[in-house]
Design a protein around this motif. Sequence first.
Motif, PDB file in Angstrom:
ATOM      1  N   ASN A  97      37.599 -29.498  27.360  1.00  0.00           N
ATOM      2  CA  ASN A  97      36.664 -30.605  27.203  1.00  0.00           C
ATOM      3  C   ASN A  97      37.411 -31.808  26.637  1.00  0.00           C
ATOM      4  O   ASN A  97      38.024 -31.712  25.571  1.00  0.00           O
ATOM      5  CB  ASN A  97      35.515 -30.197  26.274  1.00  0.00           C
ATOM      6  N   PHE A  98      37.349 -32.934  27.343  1.00  0.00           N
ATOM      7  CA  PHE A  98      38.050 -34.134  26.913  1.00  0.00           C
ATOM      8  C   PHE A  98      37.106 -35.162  26.290  1.00  0.00           C
ATOM      9  O   PHE A  98      37.394 -36.352  26.286  1.00  0.00           O
ATOM     10  CB  PHE A  98      38.832 -34.736  28.082  1.00  0.00           C
ATOM     11  N   SER A  99      36.003 -34.697  25.728  1.00  0.00           N
ATOM     12  CA  SER A  99      35.080 -35.552  24.992  1.00  0.00           C
ATOM     13  C   SER A  99      35.551 -35.697  23.546  1.00  0.00           C
ATOM     14  O   SER A  99      35.884 -34.707  22.890  1.00  0.00           O
ATOM     15  CB  SER A  99      33.677 -34.934  25.009  1.00  0.00           C
ATOM     16  N   GLU A 100      35.581 -36.932  23.041  1.00  0.00           N
ATOM     17  CA  GLU A 100      35.951 -37.139  21.636  1.00  0.00           C
ATOM     18  C   GLU A 100      34.954 -36.455  20.712  1.00  0.00           C
ATOM     19  O   GLU A 100      35.316 -35.925  19.664  1.00  0.00           O
ATOM     20  CB  GLU A 100      36.032 -38.637  21.332  1.00  0.00           C
ATOM     21  N   GLY A 101      33.670 -36.474  21.108  1.00  0.00           N
ATOM     22  CA  GLY A 101      32.643 -35.844  20.276  1.00  0.00           C
ATOM     23  C   GLY A 101      32.855 -34.351  20.126  1.00  0.00           C
ATOM     24  O   GLY A 101      32.678 -33.792  19.038  1.00  0.00           O
ATOM     25  N   ILE A 102      33.261 -33.683  21.211  1.00  0.00           N
ATOM     26  CA  ILE A 102      33.522 -32.246  21.141  1.00  0.00           C
ATOM     27  C   ILE A 102      34.731 -31.971  20.256  1.00  0.00           C
ATOM     28  O   ILE A 102      34.768 -30.980  19.503  1.00  0.00           O
ATOM     29  CB  ILE A 102      33.711 -31.653  22.549  1.00  0.00           C
ATOM     30  N   ALA A 103      35.742 -32.830  20.321  1.00  0.00           N
ATOM     31  CA  ALA A 103      36.914 -32.654  19.448  1.00  0.00           C
ATOM     32  C   ALA A 103      36.513 -32.749  17.981  1.00  0.00           C
ATOM     33  O   ALA A 103      36.984 -31.974  17.141  1.00  0.00           O
ATOM     34  CB  ALA A 103      37.973 -33.703  19.783  1.00  0.00           C
ATOM     35  N   LYS A 107      36.492 -29.822  14.902  1.00  0.00           N
ATOM     36  CA  LYS A 107      37.052 -30.024  13.572  1.00  0.00           C
ATOM     37  C   LYS A 107      36.015 -29.735  12.486  1.00  0.00           C
ATOM     38  O   LYS A 107      36.329 -29.168  11.439  1.00  0.00           O
ATOM     39  CB  LYS A 107      37.596 -31.439  13.425  1.00  0.00           C
ATOM     40  N   LEU A 108      34.780 -30.113  12.747  1.00  0.00           N
ATOM     41  CA  LEU A 108      33.708 -29.812  11.791  1.00  0.00           C
ATOM     42  C   LEU A 108      33.569 -28.301  11.592  1.00  0.00           C
ATOM     43  O   LEU A 108      33.471 -27.811  10.458  1.00  0.00           O
ATOM     44  CB  LEU A 108      32.383 -30.391  12.296  1.00  0.00           C
ATOM     45  N   LEU A 109      33.559 -27.562  12.711  1.00  0.00           N
ATOM     46  CA  LEU A 109      33.440 -26.105  12.613  1.00  0.00           C
ATOM     47  C   LEU A 109      34.640 -25.496  11.908  1.00  0.00           C
ATOM     48  O   LEU A 109      34.501 -24.588  11.079  1.00  0.00           O
ATOM     49  CB  LEU A 109      33.289 -25.501  14.007  1.00  0.00           C
ATOM     50  N   ARG A 110      35.831 -26.002  12.224  1.00  0.00           N
ATOM     51  CA  ARG A 110      37.054 -25.484  11.615  1.00  0.00           C
ATOM     52  C   ARG A 110      37.013 -25.629  10.092  1.00  0.00           C
ATOM     53  O   ARG A 110      37.423 -24.737   9.348  1.00  0.00           O
ATOM     54  CB  ARG A 110      38.261 -26.220  12.176  1.00  0.00           C
ATOM     55  N   ARG A 144      35.897 -20.012  18.858  1.00  0.00           N
ATOM     56  CA  ARG A 144      37.155 -19.781  18.135  1.00  0.00           C
ATOM     57  C   ARG A 144      37.175 -20.519  16.804  1.00  0.00           C
ATOM     58  O   ARG A 144      37.707 -20.019  15.813  1.00  0.00           O
ATOM     59  CB  ARG A 144      38.344 -20.205  19.000  1.00  0.00           C
ATOM     60  N   GLU A 145      36.572 -21.708  16.780  1.00  0.00           N
ATOM     61  CA  GLU A 145      36.557 -22.475  15.539  1.00  0.00           C
ATOM     62  C   GLU A 145      35.621 -21.859  14.499  1.00  0.00           C
ATOM     63  O   GLU A 145      35.856 -21.978  13.301  1.00  0.00           O
ATOM     64  CB  GLU A 145      36.150 -23.933  15.812  1.00  0.00           C
ATOM     65  N   VAL A 146      34.558 -21.193  14.961  1.00  0.00           N
ATOM     66  CA  VAL A 146      33.664 -20.494  14.018  1.00  0.00           C
ATOM     67  C   VAL A 146      34.426 -19.370  13.327  1.00  0.00           C
ATOM     68  O   VAL A 146      34.208 -19.078  12.151  1.00  0.00           O
ATOM     69  CB  VAL A 146      32.425 -19.954  14.756  1.00  0.00           C
TER      70      VAL A 146
END
Length: 219
Positions: A97-103, A107-110, A144-146
């Motif tokens: 996914n190349f959405s800035e929002g998804i990136a 990071k929030l989940l990480r 994976r981030e969760v």
Amino acid sequence: MKYGLVGAKGKMGKEIRELFSSHGDDLVLEVDVDHFVERGIPEVIVDFSSPNAVPTTVELCKRYSAHLVIGTTALTQEHFELLRELGQHVAVVQSFNFSEGIAIFQKLLRNFSRLFTDWDCWIVETHHNQKKDAPSGTALMLKREVGREVPISSLRIGGIFGEHVVYFANANEVFEIKHSALSRKVFASGARKAALFCLKAKKGFYNFLDVLEGGIEHG
């Protein structure tokens, strides 16, 4: 920027061509099923097509010494091995996914998923009815981030470009984080940011967060 496009006739291919063209970029290589047009040597190749195209895309990158931006989903371990090997020669940016929002979502989940360790968690992703893979690559990235086993529900309805929701819940509260893509342009814009990043980056294997944060090479 001189670029090549694999999947040039597809929906994402058309979005990428339109957005890159609006910035004056020069499409010098077009590749699709039974379609190959070469007008010059690409500095970077963009591929949002099919997993079956990955070996061909990698060979084209080697032939032209071109960097690679790849947003193809449903990749296997064998595909990643090819891409990481290519990253020993050029810059490769891979993301589902190349959405800035998804990136930012990642990071929030990480950073904060550890605060919800004792809460239930569920991921729900919704895409248009033409999308073939389920769950989406983006949902798997978020999982994976969760950092633990999390169920994923996938809906394939209508013309939705992409919606991802992560729920955390206990007996008394529900907390949710949601991202919705409103058009394919968001992915084309991210792909161009990644392509420009490649032109300045050292050879290596990168993800889209690396692009937004300035580039941290991955082994």
